[in-house]
Design a protein around this motif. Structure first.
Motif, mmCIF file in Angstrom:
data_model
loop_
_atom_site.group_PDB
_atom_site.id
_atom_site.type_symbol
_atom_site.label_atom_id
_atom_site.label_comp_id
_atom_site.label_asym_id
_atom_site.label_seq_id
_atom_site.Cartn_x
_atom_site.Cartn_y
_atom_site.Cartn_z
ATOM 1 N N UNK A 128 48.281 59.614 49.354
ATOM 2 C CA UNK A 128 49.035 59.393 48.120
ATOM 3 C C UNK A 128 48.141 58.915 46.980
ATOM 4 N N UNK A 129 48.650 59.064 45.749
ATOM 5 C CA UNK A 129 48.006 58.527 44.545
ATOM 6 C C UNK A 129 48.636 57.159 44.286
ATOM 7 N N UNK A 130 47.815 56.112 44.449
ATOM 8 C CA UNK A 130 48.338 54.750 44.539
ATOM 9 C C UNK A 130 47.740 53.854 43.461
ATOM 10 N N UNK A 131 48.593 53.067 42.836
ATOM 11 C CA UNK A 131 48.162 51.987 41.944
ATOM 12 C C UNK A 131 48.448 50.674 42.652
ATOM 13 N N UNK A 132 47.490 49.716 42.621
ATOM 14 C CA UNK A 132 47.740 48.421 43.251
ATOM 15 C C UNK A 132 47.296 47.297 42.312
ATOM 16 N N UNK A 133 47.990 46.165 42.411
ATOM 17 C CA UNK A 133 47.657 45.030 41.553
ATOM 18 C C UNK A 133 48.280 43.760 42.121
ATOM 19 N N UNK A 134 47.830 42.622 41.607
ATOM 20 C CA UNK A 134 48.396 41.324 41.954
ATOM 21 C C UNK A 134 49.330 40.889 40.835
#
Length: 358
Positions: free
Chosen positions: A123-129
């Motif tokens: 998948x094309x994933x964005x991650x952040x806190x």
């Protein structure tokens, strides 16, 4: 909701700061993570990986401890030490359900997670806190990244928000047509030291990025690391450009953006169509296809551990808009004040207008 498998040291074992007192301002010691042994325990590639803060004074006790997997003695194979986290690797041919550790007369234990995250492979994933950011900002960021870059999924590390529950974050993101995985992480974010040690002992973010890498983000088709106040612009999908790049990696330069002169908060991403005059850059962020040659390097906030040279080679045609007004002002109210010297950014205005409307 998703969970980490954190284990804390007992009260008689406490990590000490490596900074001298003159570099630790008021409140520093209260914000310092003295008790986390590991943030997560992950079985991947025939080993159990314990993702930890640096051990500092506790290193001899940790390396000399007795480890067991499902009650059977386990061999400590490796200690990987990084700037703001550490990884212990134990031999495990099959996945154990639990790990326990004994130091002196104390024994602690936690679950062991198997690598793999639902819906993330390829998948094309964005991650952040995140902590207490407006749900609208989360929705708008997902909307923008989906429209401009073909986003499939968002992984959020929620650092103890009090304004809403993790389920509300997931519902907000899923309302934008993307898969949402929300990890609860109500742990100390870490203190800010005096220069030049501002980030030295801010362990949480970097450590949990690497916990997510081992948990399954390394199986994604491409992962984008940028904060909620940062929108990536480019001539094509940043994920697809990353996959096509020689190193399957893009370093992305950033630029501070502001709302129009005279506008008052609260602000949205769409308000940020002006930049500082002269332009004001900010540290780079990145996008990675983990199947490429850099896939197993340790992730850091602005690049990769021990690959700082890549910061000098940002991708052509790409930049991110660092929206100063998309902020809870947790570092102070300065982010919510519009600078006096700004200039309209036609490209940003056109792109944001296309996604969010005039």
């Amino acid at each position: 909701m998703m969970e980490f498998a954190r284990l804390a040291f007992p009260p008689h074992l406490r990590r000490s700061s490596i900074l001298k007192a003159r570099h630790r301002p008021e409140g520093y010691d209260d914000a310092f993570d003295a008790d986390t042994f590991w943030y997560d325990a992950i079985w991947a590639r025939g080993r159990v990986h314990l993702v930890c803060p640096p051990f500092n004074n506790l290193k001899p006790a940790v390396l000399g401890a007795r480890y067991r997997l499902d009650g059977a003695p386990a061999r400590l194979l490796r200690h990987r030490a990084y700037k703001r986290h550490a990884v212990l690797e134990l031999d495990a041919r099959a996945r154990p359900a639990r790990i326990d550790v004994t130091i002196g007369d104390w024994t602690g234990d936690s679950a062991v997670h198997a690598a793999g995250l639902p819906g993330i492979d390829g998948a094309r994933v964005h991650f952040y806190i995140n902590k207490d950011n407006d749900l609208r900002w989360m929705a708008d960021h997902a909307r923008f990244t989906s429209a401009r870059h073909g986003l499939d999924a968002v992984v959020v590390i929620d650092n103890g928000s009090t304004r809403y529950a993790p389920a509300e974050i997931a519902a907000t993101l899923e309302g934008q047509g993307v898969r949402a995985l929300v990890f609860e992480a109500p742990y100390r974010y870490g203190p800010i030291g005096l220069p030049p040690f501002r980030r030295t002992e801010k362990y949480l973010q970097t450590a949990l990025f690497n916990a997510l890498r081992l948990r399954g983000l390394d199986r994604a088709g491409a992962v984008l690391n940028c904060d909620l106040d940062e929108l990536v612009l480019g001539p094509q999908s940043v994920f697809e450009a990353t996959r096509a790049a020689r190193l399957k990696f893009l370093q992305i330069r950033g630029q501070w953006m502001t709302p129009p002169p005279g506008k008052a908060p609260p602000f949205t991403h769409a308000d940020h169509v002006f930049h500082h005059d002269p332009p004001k850059p900010c540290p780079t962020k990145w996008c990675l296809d983990p199947s490429g040659p850099l896939g197993r390097f340790s992730w850091d906030i602005h690049g990769f551990e021990r690959l700082g040279v890549l910061h000098n080679f940002p991708a052509r045609g790409f930049r991110f808009l660092h929206c100063r007004g998309v902020s809870t002002a947790w570092k102070g109210q300065g982010r919510l004040k519009v600078p006096e010297k700004t200039r309209h950014d036609p490209e940003a205005a056109a792109v944001l207008g296309d996604v969010f409307g005039a």
